[in-house]
Scaffold this motif. Structure first.
Motif, PDB file in Angstrom:
ATOM      1  N   ALA A 138       0.813  -1.243   0.033  1.00  0.00           N
ATOM      2  CA  ALA A 138      -0.170   0.105   0.183  1.00  0.00           C
ATOM      3  C   ALA A 138       0.881   1.290  -0.024  1.00  0.00           C
ATOM      4  N   GLY A 161       2.267   3.652  -2.117  1.00  0.00           N
ATOM      5  CA  GLY A 161       2.282   4.557  -3.365  1.00  0.00           C
ATOM      6  C   GLY A 161       1.173   5.211  -3.837  1.00  0.00           C
ATOM      7  N   SER A 162       1.164   5.734  -5.049  1.00  0.00           N
ATOM      8  CA  SER A 162       0.094   6.401  -5.746  1.00  0.00           C
ATOM      9  C   SER A 162      -0.222   5.969  -7.195  1.00  0.00           C
ATOM     10  N   SER A 171      -3.117   3.506  -3.540  1.00  0.00           N
ATOM     11  CA  SER A 171      -2.536   2.233  -3.660  1.00  0.00           C
ATOM     12  C   SER A 171      -3.622   1.395  -4.166  1.00  0.00           C
ATOM     13  N   THR A 202      -4.392   5.081   3.720  1.00  0.00           N
ATOM     14  CA  THR A 202      -3.333   5.197   5.098  1.00  0.00           C
ATOM     15  C   THR A 202      -3.250   6.899   4.630  1.00  0.00           C
ATOM     16  N   GLY A 203      -3.233   7.476   3.410  1.00  0.00           N
ATOM     17  CA  GLY A 203      -2.893   8.747   3.163  1.00  0.00           C
ATOM     18  C   GLY A 203      -3.760   9.123   1.907  1.00  0.00           C
ATOM     19  N   GLY A 204      -4.578   8.491   1.475  1.00  0.00           N
ATOM     20  CA  GLY A 204      -5.429   8.775   0.408  1.00  0.00           C
ATOM     21  C   GLY A 204      -5.473   7.448  -0.721  1.00  0.00           C
ATOM     22  N   SER A 205      -5.378   6.368  -0.138  1.00  0.00           N
ATOM     23  CA  SER A 205      -5.243   5.031  -1.238  1.00  0.00           C
ATOM     24  C   SER A 205      -6.671   4.692  -1.654  1.00  0.00           C
ATOM     25  N   TYR A 241       3.247  13.432   7.495  1.00  0.00           N
ATOM     26  CA  TYR A 241       2.747  12.126   7.103  1.00  0.00           C
ATOM     27  C   TYR A 241       3.780  11.102   6.823  1.00  0.00           C
ATOM     28  N   TYR A 242       4.738  11.453   5.975  1.00  0.00           N
ATOM     29  CA  TYR A 242       5.980  10.637   5.343  1.00  0.00           C
ATOM     30  C   TYR A 242       6.791  10.511   6.677  1.00  0.00           C
ATOM     31  N   ARG A 262      11.297   3.245   2.410  1.00  0.00           N
ATOM     32  CA  ARG A 262      10.262   3.459   3.458  1.00  0.00           C
ATOM     33  C   ARG A 262      11.041   3.084   5.011  1.00  0.00           C
ATOM     34  N   ASP A 303      -0.350  13.314  -2.788  1.00  0.00           N
ATOM     35  CA  ASP A 303      -1.389  13.088  -1.583  1.00  0.00           C
ATOM     36  C   ASP A 303      -1.450  14.401  -1.006  1.00  0.00           C
TER      37      ASP A 303
HETATM   38  N1  GLN Z   1       0.176   7.327  -1.428  1.00  0.00           N
HETATM   39  C1  GLN Z   1       0.565   7.566  -0.266  1.00  0.00           C
HETATM   40  C2  GLN Z   1       1.667   6.421   0.259  1.00  0.00           C
HETATM   41  O1  GLN Z   1       2.441   6.233  -0.613  1.00  0.00           O
HETATM   42  C3  GLN Z   1      -0.677   6.859   0.521  1.00  0.00           C
HETATM   43  C4  GLN Z   1      -0.745   5.281   0.564  1.00  0.00           C
HETATM   44  C5  GLN Z   1      -2.016   4.981   1.357  1.00  0.00           C
HETATM   45  O2  GLN Z   1      -2.916   5.522   1.532  1.00  0.00           O
HETATM   46  N2  GLN Z   1      -1.970   3.673   1.560  1.00  0.00           N
HETATM   47  O3  GLN Z   1       1.916   6.392   1.382  1.00  0.00           O
END
Ligand code: GLN
Length: 453
Positions: free
Chosen positions: A107, A109-110, A133, A154-157, A288-289, A337, A404
Motif C-alpha cells: 500500500a 504508492g499512488s 495504492s 492510509t494517506g489517500g489510497s 505524514y511521511y 520507507r 497525496d
Molecule cells: N500514497 C500514499 C503513500 O504512498 C498513501 C498510501 C495509502 O493511503 N496507503 O503512502
C-alpha cells in the motif's frame, strides 16, 4: 438475473481486461460455486443486503481460501489463514469475494506501479495509472470487473484512485471499520473503505463493514446509523467550507473550475459556502511521511523469512538469512520507507523528526476541529492532477509523494473523507471532488455527495 449469471459475467469481464489492465492478483476459484449457493439461499427466501453480490477485495485484506500478497514478492505465496473482520462481515451479508485486486506494494504508492506483478492500468486510458495504492480496486469497479470493491486508505489510497478512475471512494472515520486482518502499513492511519459506482452503494457497503470489533484495539464503540438513510436528505442548512490552502496556484485549472461548479450546485439547494483556512496544511506531507514510514518500519519487521513466506535459498547464518530474504523480497519503494522510518525512530533523531511530527499532527487535527466549529463539511479537489502517464513520476519519489497533498491530512486527523466523480478534464479523464466531515459524521458527507452525484 441469478447470482450465477452475474458472477459469470464479471468473471468474463475480468478475463477480457486482464491482458491490458492487470487488475487482479487472484480470482476466487470458488466464486461460481458460492454464487450457486447464494441462488439456492435466495430461493429459500433468505434476504441479506449483499446476497449473491460479487465484491473485489484489495490484496492486503485477509481472505480465507485465497492468498493475501500485498502485491509483494515477499508474500507472493502467502495463503490467508483466516478472514479479516471486513471479509467475514461481507460473507455474513451474503457477498461473494470475486478476487483479490492488485495494489502498490504494501500500500505504499499512488500509482499502482510499485506492485511486484500486475501493475494495474487506468481503464479510461491504459497508458495512464489508475492511482494507488488501491488502484486495482478502483479499476475493477471502473472497468466493470466487480460492482463494488474494498480498498484501504492510509494517506489517500482509496480516494486518489477513485478520483483517477471516476468512481466513488470513501475512507471512514479512524476506528469505525475494523482493521483486524488488514496487513498493517501505518497502524495509526490505516482504514478500510468501499470503492463503488455510486454514493448509495458506498452507504450500503459501509452499513455492512462498519461497527465495533473487539479484535481491533483501535476499534470504537459507536451508535452506527443506517448510512443509506442520509441519501436524499435536505442539504439547505449545510454550511460548507472551502479551505484556501486547497485551491492553490499551479493546480490544474479545470479541476478547480469543476469542483467550484459543483459547489454552486449545493448553493442552489440552499447550502451556504464560506472560505476557511487549515493553516498547517503545508506541513502535512512531511508529517505524514515521517509518521507513516516510522510505523511501516516497525510493522514490516515481521517479514523476516521465518514466519512468513519467501526465504532466501542461499544464506550461511541467521543474520544473512534475514538480510537476504528481505533484500530479495521487498521492492525499492518499500525499502526506501523502511530506511526512512528506521532513521526517524533512531535514538539520535527521534526528537527531531518523529516527536516533532507527532506534535504537528496534533496541530493539523486541531485545524480541522476549529474549522468544523464554523462549517459542517469541507469540500476540496481530491487530487491536484488527473491520472498521469505511467512512468512519469516513478523516478522522483518526492514528486509522487506530492500526489497525496490533498488527501493525507484527513488520515492524520482521523476524520472521514470521500471522493466522488466531478466531471472530466480536456483529455476526457475523470476529476474527483473530495468531501471531509467531522469524526463519525459520514452521514453529512453522504447526503451532500448524493446531491452532487
Ligand atoms: N500514497 C500514499 C503513500 O504512498 C498513501 C498510501 C495509502 O493511503 N496507503 O503512502
Amino acid at each position: 438475473s441469478s447470482s450465477e449469471q452475474l458472477v459469470q459475467q464479471y468473471l468474463q469481464t475480468i478475463e477480457q481486461n486482464d491482458d491490458q489492465l492487470h487488475i487482479f492478483n487472484q480470482v476466487n476459484p470458488a466464486a461460481l460455486e458460492e454464487a450457486r449457493q447464494a441462488d439456492h439461499r435466495r430461493s429459500l427466501g433468505e434476504k441479506l443486503p449483499l446476497l449473491g453480490i460479487p465484491v473485489a477485495v484489495k490484496d492486503n485484506i485477509s481472505t480465507e481460501g485465497m492468498r493475501t500478497t500485498c502485491s509483494s514478492r515477499i508474500l507472493e505465496n502467502y495463503d490467508s489463514i483466516y478472514d479479516a473482520t471486513v471479509t467475514s462481515r461481507l460473507r455474513e451479508a451474503g457477498a461473494i469475494i470475486i478476487g483479490k485486486t492488485s495494489m502498490d506494494e504494501f500500500a505504499m504508492g499512488s500509482s499502482n506501479q510499485t506492485a511486484h506483478k500486475q501493475k494495474t492500468r487506468n481503464p479510461w486510458d491504459p497508458s495512464r495509472v489508475p492511482g494507488g495504492s488501491s488502484g486495482g480496486s478502483a479499476a475493477a469497479v471502473a472497468a466493470g470487473c466487480a460492482p463494488v470493491a474494498l480498498g484501504s486508505d492510509t494517506g489517500g489510497s482509496i480516494r486518489q484512485p477513485a478520483a483517477f478512475c471516476g468512481v466513488v471512494g470513501l475512507k471512514p472515520t479512524y476506528g469505525s471499520v475494523s482493521r483486524y486482518g488488514l496487513v498493517a502499513f501505518a497502524s495509526s492511519l490505516d482504514q478500510i473503505g468501499p470503492l463503488t459506482n455510486n454514493v448509495e452503494d458506498a452507504a450500503t457497503m459501509l452499513n455492512v463493514i462498519a461497527g465495533h470489533d473487539s479484535r481491533d484495539s483501535t476499534s470504537v464503540s459507536f451508535q452506527k446509523p443506517d448510512y443509506t438513510s442520509f441519501l436524499g436528505q435536505d442539504v439547505s442548512s449545510l454550511k460548507i467550507g472551502l479551505p484556501r490552502e486547497y485551491f492553490i496556484e499551479g493546480m490544474d485549472p479545470t479541476i478547480r473550475q469543476q469542483v467550484l461548479e459543483s459547489v454552486e450546485h449545493l448553493k442552489a439547494q440552499g447550502a451556504t459556502v464560506q472560505d476557511i483556512s487549515l493553516p498547517h496544511t503545508d506541513y502535512a506531507v512531511a508529517t505524514y511521511y515521517i509518521i507513516a514510514t516510522a510505523e511501516a518500519s516497525s510493522n514490516l519487521a515481521r517479514y523476516d523469512g521465518v514466519r512468513y513466506t519467501q526465504r532466501t535459498s542461499e544464506a550461511s547464518d541467521l543474520t544473512e538469512m534475514y538480510v537476504k530474504s528481505r533484500s530479495e523480497g521487498f521492492g525499492a519503494e518499500v525499502k526506501r520507507r523502511i530506511m526512512l522510518g528506521t532513521y526517524v525512530l533512531s535514538s539520535g533523531y527521534y526528537d527531531a523528526y518523529y516527536r516533532k511530527a507527532q506534535k504537528v499532527r496534533t496541530l493539523i487535527a486541531r485545524d480541522f476541529a476549529q474549522a468544523f466549529q464554523q462549517v459542517d463539511l469541507i469540500i476540496t479537489p481530491t487530487t491536484p492532477t488527473t491520472a498521469f502517464v505511467s512512468g512519469t513520476k516513478s523516478n522522483n519519489p518526492l514528486d509522487m509523494y506530492l500526489e497525496d497533498i490533498f488527501t493525507l491530512s484527513c488520515n492524520l486527523a482521523g476524520i472521514p473523507g470521500m471522493s466522488i466523480p466531478c466531471g472530466k478534464d480536456a483529455d476526457g479523464l475523470p476529476i474527483g471532488l473530495q468531501l471531509y466531515a467531522p469524526h463519525f459524521e459520514e452521514g453529512t458527507m453522504l447526503k451532500a455527495a448524493a446531491v452532487l452525484e
